[in-house]
Design a protein around this motif. Structure first.
Motif: not given
Length: 363
Positions: A18-23, A48-60, A242-246
């Motif tokens: 499901p994660l890879l389909k939505e990625l 990773t399996p335990r986290r979703l991370v959004l990273w902005h080096a610069e944000f207004q 596909d297996l590698l991505n999984e």
């Protein structure tokens, strides 16, 4: 003014498919939210399996101020005999000013009432919590679940939220989880939360805690390990993309290990062995001198000084699967395509057995 923005959504282990389909949609969904809030900027998305991370080096720090132009009724309608009509009074009220402040402009060839006003941009800090909540709700992984007393659902329970903006924690709460400046490393490195003061410290904590946050880095690690195994064992590992991505999606600390199984199972067709490895166990098949070998590669997510137990455990699991496959393979060879015994298998109540079904379809 610009400041770094780090958002971490900590969850229980995400299922890979499901994660890879939505990625492919995740970054677009965050971009859309940024655009709707007039805060569009470059960012990176990691998982990773335990986290979703959004990273902005610069944000207004705040939205840009905007100028809103308002056009009213034609002047000849807005005023009669020098006095303002309801059309003019209504426009002035809409603009929040007195009649004498209104200007004039030309629109569609007519002179009309005109007013422009500057709208102050909102502080980003006040918008970020709502944006994160909207982002989480926008993610679609198929099946979702509820936990605790929450009425809303997500693919897996959210266990922590990290929102660091300008080296300060942005206060928010969602699904009974309060934001903080704490994260979690690999389970086998530590079960305790780790506090960080800024994004640099966050990335260092994960690295030292056996968490490779970057999927591209995990891919390179696995492929490099494959190359070393191939050179050392004189083998060829068949890589299914596909297996590698999984495997990349279910590991934070990938370690490629070589296992073996009995050569007796090589009697089975290659397709049977490879399917048992790939579909059920996420193993990579191994070839030697152009032929399928009695080896396999498993990518472990464990952190340990001795991987022998992990290898032997996976060997036992594969042995059981191939033993079952070999039993049914021999059984099929002995029976061939004989129909004997089909009369003992009920097809459907009221429609007889499989033999009767076969006779109906062949007549």
């Amino acid at each position: 003014m610009l400041q770094p923005l780090l958002i971490e959504i900590g969850v229980e282990e995400l299922p890979a498919i499901p994660l890879l389909k939505e990625l492919p949609n995740i970054s677009n969904k965050w971009s859309k939210i940024l655009e709707e809030n007039a805060l569009l900027s470059d960012f990176e998305f990691y998982y990773t399996p335990r986290r979703l991370v959004l990273w902005h080096a610069e944000f207004q720090v705040k939205q840009e101020d905007t100028v809103e132009e308002l056009f009213g009724a034609p002047v000849d309608i807005a005023f009669k005999d020098g006095e303002p009509t309801p059309a003019a009074l209504g426009f002035a009220k809409k603009c929040g000013v007195s009649i004498d402040v209104l200007g004039r402009s030309e629109k569609s060839g007519k002179e009309v009432l005109y007013f422009n006003k500057t709208i102050k941009g909102k502080e980003s800090k006040s918008l970020i919590p709502t944006m994160i909540e909207e982002f989480i709700k926008s993610l679609s992984f198929g099946k979702s679940m509820r936990w605790g007393s929450n009425s809303e659902s997500f693919i897996r329970p959210i266990r922590w939220l990290g929102v660091n903006f300008g080296h300060e924690t942005v206060a928010m709460q969602y699904l009974n989880v309060t934001s903080s400046n704490k994260t979690y490393v690999h389970r086998q490195a530590s079960f305790e939360s780790k506090e960080y003061k800024d994004p640099k410290a966050f990335f260092e904590i994960l690295k030292n805690g056996k968490v490779d946050l970057f999927d591209s880095s995990r891919r390179d690690t696995i492929l490099n390990q494959f190359e070393l195994l191939e050179a050392d064992q004189n083998i060829k590992i068949e890589i299914d993309e596909d297996l590698l991505n999984e495997v990349i999606a279910i590991t934070e600390h990938p370690v490629s290990l070589l296992g073996t199984f009995s050569e007796a199972f090589l009697e089975l067709p290659n397709e049977v062995i490879i399917t048992s490895m790939r579909e059920h166990q996420r193993y990579f098949p191994v070839f030697k001198e152009g032929k399928l070998s009695n080896h396999f590669v498993v990518v472990s997510n464990a952190v340990t000084n001795d991987y022998s137990l992990i290898v032997s455990g996976n060997e036992k699991v594969l042995h059981a699967r191939l033993a079952d496959a070999l039993f049914f393979y021999h059984n099929d060879l002995d029976r061939g395509l004989l129909n004997n015994g089909l009369e003992k298998v009920v097809y459907m109540n009221g429609l007889g057995d499989l033999m009767q079904k076969l006779q109906r379809e062949s007549s």
